[in-house]
Design an enzyme around this catalytic site. Structure first.
Site, PDB file in Angstrom:
ATOM      1  N   CYS A 128    -107.071 115.270  29.799  1.00  0.00           N
ATOM      2  CA  CYS A 128    -106.978 115.752  31.127  1.00  0.00           C
ATOM      3  C   CYS A 128    -105.299 115.839  31.499  1.00  0.00           C
ATOM      4  O   CYS A 128    -104.810 114.640  32.029  1.00  0.00           O
ATOM      5  CB  CYS A 128    -107.551 115.108  32.113  1.00  0.00           C
ATOM      6  SG  CYS A 128    -107.343 115.894  33.813  1.00  0.00           S
ATOM      7  N   CYS A 155    -104.859 115.220  35.279  1.00  0.00           N
ATOM      8  CA  CYS A 155    -105.096 113.636  35.609  1.00  0.00           C
ATOM      9  C   CYS A 155    -103.761 112.804  35.015  1.00  0.00           C
ATOM     10  O   CYS A 155    -103.504 111.747  35.849  1.00  0.00           O
ATOM     11  CB  CYS A 155    -106.179 113.276  34.904  1.00  0.00           C
ATOM     12  SG  CYS A 155    -107.763 114.173  35.095  1.00  0.00           S
ATOM     13  N   ASP A 156    -103.342 113.050  33.988  1.00  0.00           N
ATOM     14  CA  ASP A 156    -102.300 111.941  33.277  1.00  0.00           C
ATOM     15  C   ASP A 156    -100.875 112.556  33.060  1.00  0.00           C
ATOM     16  O   ASP A 156    -100.118 111.669  32.779  1.00  0.00           O
ATOM     17  CB  ASP A 156    -103.083 111.656  31.939  1.00  0.00           C
ATOM     18  CG  ASP A 156    -104.439 110.859  32.199  1.00  0.00           C
ATOM     19  OD1 ASP A 156    -104.603 110.281  33.344  1.00  0.00           O
ATOM     20  OD2 ASP A 156    -105.288 110.935  31.459  1.00  0.00           O
TER      21      ASP A 156
END
Length: 324
Positions: free
Chosen positions: A132, A135-136
């Site tokens: 992701c 997300c990261d």
């Protein structure tokens, strides 16, 4: 016999559990084969509202579970192997629990990111391997990143990651990309993106604390090479966890459950879907939690037999008798 059963314990299922438990619906929640969902594989989450300094994925899921339990939600370990939707009450076959019957069913079984299944990959999730970018990506500011994949998702993630990384290398096992022309053109015009086509990933290199490289095999020469990197983003797609439904609900061509626009209602009354199992566009914890709230409210209204008013039509027509 249960009033409502929730399958899945990611942010969607747990949010639905909180809302239904507070409404005295006594929900039964089945953990699934990955309790807590994909967030249990994430280290630090910095984009979930309310946590100024971020929060660890497993901790967030544990807090949500405890919050649901506080209001009376009951959790059982197991996962659904079959569902009979032909009549009410619905019948569920749950591993380790046998048959369970329920008046209403919420499906929040999520979608599983496709992985490469190469040595070092699973061991490096959370320490350099991610599925992701949204997300990261922030954690790789000024670092070298590899994106594995050749479709639209890979192009989109590679372009997004250039906001943070010093350079992004796209690795794809074929010599041609599967992505649409517009997505390819956008990525190729980005000076931060370089290409390693016709190279198949064979192993993730890790020094014990973090990822250091990706070993690839050249499709023409067969030679092995290690590409040094600080992070590897696997972008080869997701698979919705809907196989156990055996085609009883309407899905799109890739298996994602289709819901009535603006609701979580499926084509079968009394069955609702929320989270990534019906969302292949956003796939974020906060959007999953929001749809879990929607599913709980839709379920509560369904069980109470209340009509959901279409306010747009109500406000567009006068409430008086037109003949007078």
């Amino acid at each position: 016999m249960h009033k409502v059963v929730i399958l899945g314990t990611g942010p969607a299922g747990l949010t639905a559990a909180i809302y239904l438990a507070r409404a005295n619906m006594n929900p039964l929640i089945i953990d699934g084969d990955q309790p807590g969902g994909q967030l249990t594989l994430t280290t630090e989450i910095e984009n979930f509202p309310g946590f100024v300094d971020g929060i660890m994925g497993p901790e967030l899921m544990d807090n949500m579970r405890k919050q649901a339990e506080r209001f009376g939600a009951v959790f059982k370990s197991g996962w659904a192997t079959a569902v009979d939707t032909s009549q009410r009450p619905f019948k569920l076959q749950i591993s380790g629990l046998g048959e369970i019957q329920t008046e209403a069913l919420i499906l929040s079984t999520g979608a599983s990111a496709k992985l490469l299944h190469i040595p070092g990959e699973l061991d490096s999730i959370g320490t350099g391997v991610s599925t992701c970018a949204t997300c990261d990506g922030f954690f790789y500011r000024g670092k070298k990143i590899i994106v594995v994949g050749g479709g639209d998702s890979a192009m989109e993630e590679a372009s997004f990651l250039t906001r943070f990384a010093s350079e992004v290398t796209v690795v794809h096992r074929r010599d041609e990309l599967r992505a649409s022309k517009i997505m390819q053109d956008r990525a190729r015009q980005n000076e931060k993106i370089s290409w390693k086509l016709n190279n198949t990933p064979v192993a993730v290199m890790n020094n014990g604390t973090k990822v250091t490289g990706l070993e690839v095999r050249n499709g023409e020469t067969g030679e092995l090479e290690v590409i040094e990197t600080d992070g590897i983003f696997v972008a080869i797609g997701h698979t919705p966890n809907t196989a156990f439904l055996n085609g009883q609900l309407d899905t799109d061509e890739t298996g994602y459950i289709q819901v009535k626009p603006g609701t979580t209602e499926t084509n079968i009354p009394g069955i609702f879907a929320c989270g990534d199992v019906q969302d292949k566009k956003y796939r974020q914890a906060i959007t999953a939690a929001g749809s879990g709230c929607m599913a709980a409210m839709d379920t509560e209204r369904y069980l109470e037999g209340q009509e959901i008013i279409d306010w747009s039509q109500t406000l567009s027509e006068p409430s008086y008798n037109k003949s007078t």
